[in-house]
Design a protein around this motif. Structure first.
Motif, PDB file in Angstrom:
ATOM      1  N   THR A 165      69.056  93.872  -8.159  1.00 25.94           N
ATOM      2  CA  THR A 165      68.283  94.039  -9.379  1.00 25.94           C
ATOM      3  C   THR A 165      67.522  95.348  -9.331  1.00 25.94           C
ATOM      4  O   THR A 165      67.358  95.931  -8.253  1.00 25.94           O
ATOM      5  CB  THR A 165      67.320  92.840  -9.565  1.00 25.94           C
ATOM      6  N   LEU A 166      67.072  95.810 -10.476  1.00 23.62           N
ATOM      7  CA  LEU A 166      66.324  97.054 -10.553  1.00 23.62           C
ATOM      8  C   LEU A 166      65.049  96.851 -11.354  1.00 23.62           C
ATOM      9  O   LEU A 166      65.033  96.086 -12.315  1.00 23.62           O
ATOM     10  CB  LEU A 166      67.141  98.148 -11.257  1.00 23.62           C
ATOM     11  N   CYS A 167      64.013  97.557 -10.960  1.00 21.83           N
ATOM     12  CA  CYS A 167      62.803  97.662 -11.772  1.00 21.83           C
ATOM     13  C   CYS A 167      62.921  98.976 -12.553  1.00 21.83           C
ATOM     14  O   CYS A 167      63.887  99.722 -12.393  1.00 21.83           O
ATOM     15  CB  CYS A 167      61.564  97.675 -10.877  1.00 21.83           C
ATOM     16  N   LEU A 181      56.776 103.510  -3.587  1.00 25.15           N
ATOM     17  CA  LEU A 181      57.791 104.004  -2.675  1.00 25.15           C
ATOM     18  C   LEU A 181      59.127 103.408  -3.106  1.00 25.15           C
ATOM     19  O   LEU A 181      59.246 102.188  -3.235  1.00 25.15           O
ATOM     20  CB  LEU A 181      57.481 103.570  -1.244  1.00 25.15           C
ATOM     21  N   CYS A 182      60.110 104.255  -3.359  1.00 25.50           N
ATOM     22  CA  CYS A 182      61.428 103.800  -3.811  1.00 25.50           C
ATOM     23  C   CYS A 182      62.511 104.378  -2.922  1.00 25.50           C
ATOM     24  O   CYS A 182      62.457 105.547  -2.527  1.00 25.50           O
ATOM     25  CB  CYS A 182      61.692 104.241  -5.244  1.00 25.50           C
ATOM     26  N   LEU A 184      63.493 109.737   0.382  1.00 25.19           N
ATOM     27  CA  LEU A 184      63.025 108.614  -0.416  1.00 25.19           C
ATOM     28  C   LEU A 184      62.303 109.215  -1.603  1.00 25.19           C
ATOM     29  O   LEU A 184      62.150 110.432  -1.710  1.00 25.19           O
ATOM     30  CB  LEU A 184      62.112 107.690   0.398  1.00 25.19           C
ATOM     31  N   TYR A 185      61.883 108.348  -2.499  1.00 24.17           N
ATOM     32  CA  TYR A 185      61.202 108.819  -3.698  1.00 24.17           C
ATOM     33  C   TYR A 185      59.839 108.157  -3.820  1.00 24.17           C
ATOM     34  O   TYR A 185      59.672 106.997  -3.462  1.00 24.17           O
ATOM     35  CB  TYR A 185      62.025 108.503  -4.947  1.00 24.17           C
ATOM     36  N   LEU A 186      58.900 108.917  -4.333  1.00 28.20           N
ATOM     37  CA  LEU A 186      57.604 108.387  -4.731  1.00 28.20           C
ATOM     38  C   LEU A 186      57.567 108.492  -6.251  1.00 28.20           C
ATOM     39  O   LEU A 186      57.762 109.581  -6.808  1.00 28.20           O
ATOM     40  CB  LEU A 186      56.466 109.200  -4.111  1.00 28.20           C
ATOM     41  N   VAL A 187      57.380 107.347  -6.906  1.00 25.61           N
ATOM     42  CA  VAL A 187      57.391 107.317  -8.369  1.00 25.61           C
ATOM     43  C   VAL A 187      56.031 106.831  -8.843  1.00 25.61           C
ATOM     44  O   VAL A 187      55.601 105.733  -8.483  1.00 25.61           O
ATOM     45  CB  VAL A 187      58.511 106.395  -8.904  1.00 25.61           C
ATOM     46  N   LEU A 209      76.756  98.686   2.466  1.00 25.30           N
ATOM     47  CA  LEU A 209      75.382  98.457   2.891  1.00 25.30           C
ATOM     48  C   LEU A 209      74.393  99.059   1.890  1.00 25.30           C
ATOM     49  O   LEU A 209      73.291  99.432   2.248  1.00 25.30           O
ATOM     50  CB  LEU A 209      75.154  99.068   4.281  1.00 25.30           C
ATOM     51  N   SER A 210      74.804  99.163   0.649  1.00 20.96           N
ATOM     52  CA  SER A 210      73.963  99.738  -0.390  1.00 20.96           C
ATOM     53  C   SER A 210      72.629  99.010  -0.460  1.00 20.96           C
ATOM     54  O   SER A 210      72.573  97.781  -0.476  1.00 20.96           O
ATOM     55  CB  SER A 210      74.688  99.622  -1.732  1.00 20.96           C
ATOM     56  N   MET A 211      71.543  99.785  -0.442  1.00 19.06           N
ATOM     57  CA  MET A 211      70.205  99.200  -0.449  1.00 19.06           C
ATOM     58  C   MET A 211      69.378  99.805  -1.566  1.00 19.06           C
ATOM     59  O   MET A 211      69.541 100.970  -1.902  1.00 19.06           O
ATOM     60  CB  MET A 211      69.503  99.467   0.880  1.00 19.06           C
ATOM     61  N   HIS A 212      68.478  98.996  -2.088  1.00 19.54           N
ATOM     62  CA  HIS A 212      67.560  99.443  -3.122  1.00 19.54           C
ATOM     63  C   HIS A 212      66.234  98.756  -2.864  1.00 19.54           C
ATOM     64  O   HIS A 212      66.191  97.568  -2.580  1.00 19.54           O
ATOM     65  CB  HIS A 212      68.078  99.069  -4.510  1.00 19.54           C
ATOM     66  N   HIS A 213      65.173  99.527  -2.963  1.00 19.59           N
ATOM     67  CA  HIS A 213      63.852  98.937  -2.764  1.00 19.59           C
ATOM     68  C   HIS A 213      62.827  99.726  -3.556  1.00 19.59           C
ATOM     69  O   HIS A 213      62.903 100.954  -3.653  1.00 19.59           O
ATOM     70  CB  HIS A 213      63.446  98.959  -1.291  1.00 19.59           C
ATOM     71  N   CYS A 214      61.863  99.009  -4.118  1.00 18.85           N
ATOM     72  CA  CYS A 214      60.693  99.616  -4.729  1.00 18.85           C
ATOM     73  C   CYS A 214      59.498  98.781  -4.305  1.00 18.85           C
ATOM     74  O   CYS A 214      59.598  97.551  -4.214  1.00 18.85           O
ATOM     75  CB  CYS A 214      60.817  99.647  -6.252  1.00 18.85           C
TER      76      CYS A 214
END
Length: 184
Positions: free
Chosen positions: A143-145, A111-112, A93-96, A122-127
């Protein structure tokens, strides 16, 4: 894309057939990124610049409202992005870090998670940022931030990031749990 008669049609992005009545901007961006060959450091500077410029034009067209923020995250020195990888399971995962002056002073880190495979059903995206929550709540599609857009653009723009190897899945889970706090 919609055909003139209102029926669904399909289009082709570099041999990847996309069939949908209205593909999401995220899907279009993923298809474009999959079609672009990453530039090596040995590639001609003009070729690298042309590839980067094309990617920036596509991303700006699709995500104009968060493009400036994503680029400020990618352009920052030292890098604001840290990839956290569990050595045991290879989960990542990523921390931005926030890119606004307000976020940096409060040391806000989000947390991204993103699964960039365009063919993954099953593509997932979360921030964990409020902007992503608001956009997701008000949108029926992916959608994206600015944080997630920066992550999607990272490989295509040869962006820099830190990598943090975590020894165990338990330690990895603790990082996830410590970052997943709901402030809405």
């Amino acid at each position: 894309m919609e055909a003139l008669d209102g029926k669904a049609s399909s289009f082709n992005i570099d041999n990847t057939m996309v069939a949908s009545s209205a593909p999401s901007p995220l899907h279009v961006l993923q298809c474009y990124l999959a079609s672009v060959t990453p530039c090596d450091k040995e590639d001609n500077h003009a070729i690298q610049q042309e590839t980067h410029d094309q990617l920036l034009r596509v991303a700006d067209f699709l995500y104009n409202s968060c493009m400036e923020g994503a680029l400020s995250i990618l352009d920052h020195e030292p890098p604001l992005i840290t990839q956290v990888v569990s050595a045991a399971s290879q989960r990542s995962l990523y921390l931005v870090q926030g890119s606004s002056h307000k976020s940096r002073s409060s040391n806000e880190t989000y947390l991204c998670y993103t699964s960039p495979d365009v063919n993954d059903s099953l593509s997932m995206h979360h921030c964990s940022c409020r902007s992503f929550w608001e956009r997701s709540r008000n949108s029926g599609s992916a959608t994206l931030c600015k944080h997630l857009l920066a992550l999607h653009l990272l490989p295509g723009l040869n962006g820099k990031f830190h990598t943090l190897q975590i020894a165990s899945d338990e330690e990895f889970a603790n990082i996830v749990l410590s970052r997943l706090r709901i402030n809405y």
